[in-house]
Design an enzyme around this catalytic site. Structure first.
Site, short mmCIF file in Angstrom:
data_model
loop_
_atom_site.label_atom_id
_atom_site.label_comp_id
_atom_site.label_asym_id
_atom_site.label_seq_id
_atom_site.Cartn_x
_atom_site.Cartn_y
_atom_site.Cartn_z
N LYS A 37 -82.94 -55.90 -96.87
CA LYS A 37 -82.05 -56.00 -95.72
C LYS A 37 -82.79 -56.33 -94.43
CE LYS A 37 -77.91 -53.80 -97.32
NZ LYS A 37 -76.86 -52.81 -97.15
N LYS A 78 -76.69 -59.36 -106.67
CA LYS A 78 -75.66 -58.32 -106.75
C LYS A 78 -74.40 -58.76 -106.00
CE LYS A 78 -75.57 -54.67 -104.07
NZ LYS A 78 -75.42 -53.35 -103.44
N LYS A 93 -70.47 -56.65 -100.46
CA LYS A 93 -69.48 -56.80 -99.38
C LYS A 93 -69.93 -57.78 -98.32
CE LYS A 93 -68.87 -51.81 -98.91
NZ LYS A 93 -70.26 -51.33 -99.10
N1 AQP Z 1 -72.42 -54.99 -107.29
C1 AQP Z 1 -72.33 -53.69 -107.54
N2 AQP Z 1 -72.25 -53.24 -108.81
C2 AQP Z 1 -72.15 -51.91 -109.09
N3 AQP Z 1 -72.14 -50.97 -108.12
C3 AQP Z 1 -72.22 -51.38 -106.84
N4 AQP Z 1 -72.22 -50.71 -105.68
C4 AQP Z 1 -72.31 -51.59 -104.66
N5 AQP Z 1 -72.37 -52.84 -105.12
C5 AQP Z 1 -72.31 -52.74 -106.48
C6 AQP Z 1 -72.13 -49.27 -105.57
O1 AQP Z 1 -71.11 -48.97 -104.63
C7 AQP Z 1 -71.48 -47.78 -103.94
C8 AQP Z 1 -71.35 -48.00 -102.47
O2 AQP Z 1 -72.26 -48.96 -102.01
P1 AQP Z 1 -72.59 -48.97 -100.48
O3 AQP Z 1 -71.38 -49.17 -99.70
O4 AQP Z 1 -73.39 -47.78 -100.13
O5 AQP Z 1 -73.51 -50.17 -100.22
P2 AQP Z 1 -74.26 -51.19 -101.07
O6 AQP Z 1 -74.76 -50.60 -102.34
O7 AQP Z 1 -75.27 -51.83 -100.21
O8 AQP Z 1 -73.03 -52.11 -101.39
P3 AQP Z 1 -72.69 -53.51 -100.84
O9 AQP Z 1 -71.31 -53.83 -101.29
O10 AQP Z 1 -73.77 -54.45 -101.26
O11 AQP Z 1 -72.66 -53.30 -99.29
P4 AQP Z 1 -73.47 -54.07 -98.18
O12 AQP Z 1 -73.19 -55.52 -98.45
O13 AQP Z 1 -72.91 -53.61 -96.87
O14 AQP Z 1 -74.89 -53.71 -98.36
C9 AQP Z 1 -72.89 -47.41 -104.37
O15 AQP Z 1 -72.81 -46.39 -105.34
C10 AQP Z 1 -73.40 -48.67 -104.98
O16 AQP Z 1 -74.37 -48.43 -105.97
#
Ligand code: AQP
Length: 333
Positions: free
Chosen positions: A112, A195, A198
């Site tokens: 990040k 991955k 969001k």
């Molecule tokens: N692609 C994924 N597959 C399985 N699990 C996922 N999680 C996120 N993306 C996937 C799980 O969702 C929970 C919440 O995630 P988060 O909001 O803490 O942030 P993150 O993991 O960084 O998810 P994003 O969607 O990628 O958000 P951004 O883009 O803002 O960084 C966690 O349990 C995560 O494992």
């Protein structure tokens, strides 16, 4: 009773990855002999820039997503992180326990912050210490997450062990990650090595929980694949990350094993499998998005649920923070 804690950042709209990797698991653990605590982690979201109006909207929408997916605010404690100040207070203690070197090794920090680490927020660097505080404030023993959070959970264990060792106490539990199911790592629809996220710049890379049926079908139709037909056995998915991803998504949505899915669909071309996948996705997701839209018509009701949840969370967390302050040597605790 064993206690479950997990959270999701309101840093954008919910994706299918968040749903399959996290929320669906949260719902399954509810009422299974666990005390379940689920959170919108807005303090984590602001480690990267969030427009204030958008953050408010996304937090309420995430709450609606939790409830629409089956989190029952009477059975689980559901709240917004910043409403329970003890998270930030315990995080400060953990900032003083965790070591710079531990944080520097975190792959999420490296990903990040990218090449411009000097200009990343201090909060982004300290992110895992706040996450440890989220979990340990409740002495949670089980944390359901997707695969990407495994390293942060190991750090949570390190922080708990170092605190206990430094102060000569057996106070914080060593937490177990719960990373299970076919969809612990849902990949981008455009790139099987990335991955689903969001915050990916490309909306076509993800399925949002608010996407309508046509949008879901279109994104799946356009999803990257290889030219071969689907295999009948799991080892036929090796070196086929995009095919593997779509099969995993199907299996998780259908609540079947990958083997059972392949036994059924093996030999079919993607032109046949993709419509099956979109139909299943629409069948499972449209009731949730419909309910989310309905709940979003009543933001006051959402806020009332979160206020009540915060109250219950504080009842559990405040005595644990007080005890922590006392162990550390703070007068007045
Ligand atoms: N692609 C994924 N597959 C399985 N699990 C996922 N999680 C996120 N993306 C996937 C799980 O969702 C929970 C919440 O995630 P988060 O909001 O803490 O942030 P993150 O993991 O960084 O998810 P994003 O969607 O990628 O958000 P951004 O883009 O803002 O960084 C966690 O349990 C995560 O494992």
């Amino acid at each position: 009773t064993p206690r479950v804690f997990s959270g999701i950042q309101p840093s954008g709209g919910l994706t299918l990855g968040n749903y399959l990797g996290a929320i669906k698991r949260f719902v399954e653990m509810q009422g299974q002999g666990f005390e379940t605590i689920y959170c919108m982690v807005d303090l984590h979201a602001i480690t990267v820039w969030q427009d204030p109006e958008a953050l408010r909207h996304q937090t309420r929408e995430l709450a609606a997503g939790y409830i629409a997916s089956g989190i029952d605010p009477d059975k689980s404690v559901l709240f917004n992180q910043s409403q329970v100040a003890e998270h930030a207070q315990l995080a400060w203690i953990f900032n003083c326990v965790a070591r710079m070197g531990w944080m520097k090794r975190m792959t999420q920090w490296k990903d990040k912050a990218g090449k411009n680490q000097e200009n990343a927020s201090l909060g982004l660097f300290a992110y895992p210490a706040l996450m440890a505080a989220d979990i340990l404030l409740y002495h949670a023993t089980h944390v359901p997450v997707g695969e990407d959070q495994k390293q942060h959970l190991e750090l949570t264990r390190d922080i708990a062990m170092k605190f206990n060792h430094d102060f000569g106490v057996e106070f914080f539990p060593v937490t177990e990650p719960v990373i299970e199911g076919a969809a612990t790592r849902v990949m981008s629809l455009r790139d099987g090595s990335k991955k689903m996220s969001k915050s990916d710049a490309s909306d076509a890379s993800r399925i949002n929980m608010t996407d309508d049926a046509d949008t879901i079908a279109k994104k799946i139709r356009k999803a990257k694949t290889d030219p071969d037909a689907l295999p009948s056995e799991a080892d036929g998915l090796e070196n086929r990350p995009e095919a593997r991803n779509l099969v995993n998504i199907y299996a998780a949505l259908a609540e079947q094993s990958v083997d059972a899915v392949l036994a059924d669909i093996g030999g079919r071309p993607f032109s046949e499998f993709k419509p099956m996948l979109s139909d299943l996705a629409v069948e499972k997701l449209s009731p949730i998005s419909g309910e989310m839209a309905r709940l979003m018509q009543q933001p006051d009701e959402i806020d009332a649920i979160l206020a009540k949840g915060a109250e219950r969370a504080r009842t559990i967390g405040a005595p644990i923070l007080k005890r922590t302050y006392d162990i550390v040597g703070m007068v007045g605790a």
